[in-house]
Design an enzyme around this catalytic site. Structure first.
Site, mmCIF file in Angstrom:
data_model
loop_
_atom_site.group_PDB
_atom_site.id
_atom_site.type_symbol
_atom_site.label_atom_id
_atom_site.label_comp_id
_atom_site.label_asym_id
_atom_site.label_seq_id
_atom_site.Cartn_x
_atom_site.Cartn_y
_atom_site.Cartn_z
ATOM 1 N N LYS A 10 0.833 -1.198 0.000
ATOM 2 C CA LYS A 10 0.000 0.000 0.000
ATOM 3 C C LYS A 10 0.881 1.268 0.000
ATOM 4 O O LYS A 10 2.107 1.176 0.175
ATOM 5 C CB LYS A 10 -0.921 -0.048 1.221
ATOM 6 C CG LYS A 10 -1.925 -1.217 1.185
ATOM 7 C CD LYS A 10 -2.779 -1.245 2.460
ATOM 8 C CE LYS A 10 -3.865 -2.297 2.404
ATOM 9 N NZ LYS A 10 -4.720 -2.255 3.650
ATOM 10 N N TYR A 50 -12.372 -1.834 -3.196
ATOM 11 C CA TYR A 50 -12.820 -2.041 -1.812
ATOM 12 C C TYR A 50 -14.339 -1.955 -1.675
ATOM 13 O O TYR A 50 -14.846 -1.633 -0.598
ATOM 14 C CB TYR A 50 -12.141 -1.036 -0.887
ATOM 15 C CG TYR A 50 -10.744 -1.464 -0.452
ATOM 16 C CD1 TYR A 50 -10.543 -2.635 0.282
ATOM 17 C CD2 TYR A 50 -9.626 -0.684 -0.748
ATOM 18 C CE1 TYR A 50 -9.282 -3.032 0.692
ATOM 19 C CE2 TYR A 50 -8.350 -1.073 -0.335
ATOM 20 C CZ TYR A 50 -8.189 -2.249 0.385
ATOM 21 O OH TYR A 50 -6.939 -2.638 0.804
ATOM 22 N N PHE A 58 -15.226 3.370 7.788
ATOM 23 C CA PHE A 58 -13.855 3.726 7.400
ATOM 24 C C PHE A 58 -13.658 3.808 5.887
ATOM 25 O O PHE A 58 -12.550 4.078 5.422
ATOM 26 C CB PHE A 58 -12.852 2.737 8.014
ATOM 27 C CG PHE A 58 -13.047 1.278 7.639
ATOM 28 C CD1 PHE A 58 -12.589 0.779 6.422
ATOM 29 C CD2 PHE A 58 -13.690 0.402 8.517
ATOM 30 C CE1 PHE A 58 -12.756 -0.557 6.081
ATOM 31 C CE2 PHE A 58 -13.864 -0.947 8.175
ATOM 32 C CZ PHE A 58 -13.399 -1.417 6.957
ATOM 33 N N ARG A 86 -1.266 -14.260 4.070
ATOM 34 C CA ARG A 86 -1.965 -13.638 5.210
ATOM 35 C C ARG A 86 -1.136 -13.815 6.492
ATOM 36 O O ARG A 86 -1.140 -12.936 7.358
ATOM 37 C CB ARG A 86 -3.363 -14.256 5.393
ATOM 38 C CG ARG A 86 -4.349 -14.023 4.252
ATOM 39 C CD ARG A 86 -4.903 -12.627 4.137
ATOM 40 N NE ARG A 86 -5.463 -12.068 5.339
ATOM 41 C CZ ARG A 86 -6.256 -10.973 5.359
ATOM 42 N NH1 ARG A 86 -6.577 -10.339 4.224
ATOM 43 N NH2 ARG A 86 -6.712 -10.501 6.477
ATOM 44 N N THR A 92 -5.110 -7.472 10.767
ATOM 45 C CA THR A 92 -5.440 -6.167 10.174
ATOM 46 C C THR A 92 -4.913 -5.019 11.017
ATOM 47 O O THR A 92 -4.319 -4.069 10.495
ATOM 48 C CB THR A 92 -6.974 -6.046 10.022
ATOM 49 O OG1 THR A 92 -7.465 -7.185 9.303
ATOM 50 C CG2 THR A 92 -7.345 -4.773 9.296
ATOM 51 N N ARG A 103 2.833 -6.335 9.206
ATOM 52 C CA ARG A 103 2.039 -5.290 9.862
ATOM 53 C C ARG A 103 2.570 -4.978 11.264
ATOM 54 O O ARG A 103 2.590 -3.814 11.678
ATOM 55 C CB ARG A 103 0.569 -5.696 9.880
ATOM 56 C CG ARG A 103 -0.074 -5.537 8.480
ATOM 57 C CD ARG A 103 -1.401 -6.210 8.377
ATOM 58 N NE ARG A 103 -2.171 -5.756 7.205
ATOM 59 C CZ ARG A 103 -3.315 -6.291 6.825
ATOM 60 N NH1 ARG A 103 -3.840 -7.298 7.514
ATOM 61 N NH2 ARG A 103 -3.957 -5.830 5.761
ATOM 62 N N ASN A 113 -1.737 -0.018 7.256
ATOM 63 C CA ASN A 113 -1.184 -1.311 7.673
ATOM 64 C C ASN A 113 -0.356 -2.000 6.581
ATOM 65 O O ASN A 113 -0.187 -3.208 6.583
ATOM 66 C CB ASN A 113 -2.304 -2.207 8.201
ATOM 67 C CG ASN A 113 -3.367 -2.465 7.160
ATOM 68 O OD1 ASN A 113 -3.227 -2.071 6.006
ATOM 69 N ND2 ASN A 113 -4.433 -3.143 7.555
ATOM 70 N N HIS A 116 -1.939 -5.459 1.566
ATOM 71 C CA HIS A 116 -3.218 -6.129 1.325
ATOM 72 C C HIS A 116 -2.934 -7.549 0.853
ATOM 73 O O HIS A 116 -1.954 -7.781 0.136
ATOM 74 C CB HIS A 116 -4.009 -5.405 0.223
ATOM 75 C CG HIS A 116 -5.183 -6.201 -0.270
ATOM 76 N ND1 HIS A 116 -6.399 -6.173 0.364
ATOM 77 C CD2 HIS A 116 -5.300 -7.092 -1.294
ATOM 78 C CE1 HIS A 116 -7.229 -7.012 -0.260
ATOM 79 N NE2 HIS A 116 -6.585 -7.576 -1.267
ATOM 80 N N GLU A 127 -9.638 -10.483 -7.525
ATOM 81 C CA GLU A 127 -8.658 -9.400 -7.354
ATOM 82 C C GLU A 127 -7.522 -9.501 -8.370
ATOM 83 O O GLU A 127 -7.022 -8.480 -8.848
ATOM 84 C CB GLU A 127 -8.119 -9.410 -5.919
ATOM 85 C CG GLU A 127 -9.189 -8.997 -4.918
ATOM 86 C CD GLU A 127 -8.750 -9.072 -3.458
ATOM 87 O OE1 GLU A 127 -9.586 -8.739 -2.589
ATOM 88 O OE2 GLU A 127 -7.582 -9.448 -3.185
HETATM 89 O O1 CDP Z 1 -6.806 -6.002 4.916
HETATM 90 P P1 CDP Z 1 -7.583 -7.004 5.740
HETATM 91 O O2 CDP Z 1 -8.213 -8.089 4.897
HETATM 92 O O3 CDP Z 1 -6.757 -7.550 6.889
HETATM 93 O O4 CDP Z 1 -8.768 -6.193 6.466
HETATM 94 P P2 CDP Z 1 -10.232 -5.800 5.953
HETATM 95 O O5 CDP Z 1 -11.171 -5.992 7.093
HETATM 96 O O6 CDP Z 1 -10.568 -6.477 4.659
HETATM 97 O O7 CDP Z 1 -10.124 -4.226 5.713
HETATM 98 C C1 CDP Z 1 -9.546 -3.703 4.530
HETATM 99 C C2 CDP Z 1 -8.674 -2.532 4.906
HETATM 100 O O8 CDP Z 1 -9.480 -1.492 5.438
HETATM 101 C C3 CDP Z 1 -7.658 -2.804 6.033
HETATM 102 O O9 CDP Z 1 -6.494 -3.471 5.581
HETATM 103 C C4 CDP Z 1 -7.374 -1.397 6.512
HETATM 104 O O10 CDP Z 1 -6.458 -0.699 5.673
HETATM 105 C C5 CDP Z 1 -8.758 -0.744 6.405
HETATM 106 N N1 CDP Z 1 -9.501 -0.767 7.686
HETATM 107 C C6 CDP Z 1 -9.635 0.420 8.395
HETATM 108 O O11 CDP Z 1 -9.167 1.472 7.962
HETATM 109 N N2 CDP Z 1 -10.318 0.413 9.606
HETATM 110 C C7 CDP Z 1 -10.849 -0.727 10.085
HETATM 111 N N3 CDP Z 1 -11.505 -0.702 11.251
HETATM 112 C C8 CDP Z 1 -10.716 -1.932 9.375
HETATM 113 C C9 CDP Z 1 -10.031 -1.914 8.170
HETATM 114 MG MG MG Z 2 -9.725 -7.970 3.482
#
Ligand code: CDP
Ligand code: MG
Length: 140
Positions: A10, A50, A58, A86, A92, A103, A113, A116, A127
Site C-alpha cells: 500500500k 474495496y 472507514f 496472510r 489487520t 504489519r 497497515n 493487502h 482481485e
Molecule cells: O486487509 P484485511 O483483509 O486484513 O482487512 P479488511 O477488514 O478487509 O479491511 C480492509 C482494509 O481497510 C484494512 O487493511 C485497513 O487498511 C482498512 N480498515 C480500516 O481502515 N479500519 C478498520 N476498522 C478496518 C479496516
Molecule cells: Mg480484506
C-alpha cells in the site's frame, strides 16, 4: 496445493521503501511473484476494489489512503499462497499482529497497515482479474 493470491504493498509501504524487504519475505516463504506492477489508483478504482467495505464507516478514509500514493501490486503463487501471505501480513490491526509479521513490524494503524492480501480463493481470483490480464501472468 499451489494457489495464486493478490498482494498489494500500500502507499505507506511504498513510501517507507519496503518493496525489497517485503519481496524478500515472499521469497523466503516460497511465494513466487508471477506478475507485478506499480500504479497509482484513482478514486474510482479504489472504491471499486474495496466495494465490499462501502457501507463501513472507514470506507472514505480507506479510499483516500489507498489513492494517496503509488502502490505495488503482485500476484503470488505457491503452496497455500493465500493463507501463507496472510500469515506474513499479520492481523489487520498492527497492534494485534503477531511478532515478525509485516504489519507488526511496519504498520502504523488499523488503516495504514502496509499490505493487502486476498482472503480466499474467490476474492483472489477476482482481485487478480481486477489488475492483470491472463497474458500478464508469468508462472515459472
Ligand atoms: O486487509 P484485511 O483483509 O486484513 O482487512 P479488511 O477488514 O478487509 O479491511 C480492509 C482494509 O481497510 C484494512 O487493511 C485497513 O487498511 C482498512 N480498515 C480500516 O481502515 N479500519 C478498520 N476498522 C478496518 C479496516
Ligand atoms: Mg480484506
Amino acid at each position: 496445493m499451489s494457489q495464486r493470491t493478490l498482494s498489494i504493498i500500500k502507499p505507506d509501504g511504498v513510501a517507507q521503501g519496503l518493496i525489497g524487504e517485503i519481496y524478500k519475505r515472499f521469497a523466503d516463504a516460497g511465494l513466487k511473484i508471477i506478475a507485478a506492477r506499480m500504479l497509482h489508483l484513482d478514486d474510482q478504482q479504489a472504491r471499486e476494489f474495496y466495494r465490499v467495505h462501502c457501507e463501513r464507516p472507514f470506507y472514505d478514509d480507506l479510499v483516500a489512503y489507498m489513492t494517496s500514493g503509488p502502490i505495488m501490486v503482485q500476484v503470488l503463487e505457491g503452496v497455500d499462497a493465500i493463507d501463507r501471505n496472510r500469515e506474513l501480513m499479520g492481523a489487520t490491526n498492527p497492534a494485534d499482529a503477531a511478532r515478525g509479521t509485516v504489519r507488526a513490524d511496519f504498520g502504523e494503524s488499523v488503516e495504514r497497515n502496509v499490505v493487502h492480501g486476498s482472503d480466499g480463493p474467490g476474492t483472489a481470483g477476482e482481485e487478480i482479474d481486477f489488475f492483470f490480464r491472463r497474458a500478464e501472468l508469468h508462472p515459472h
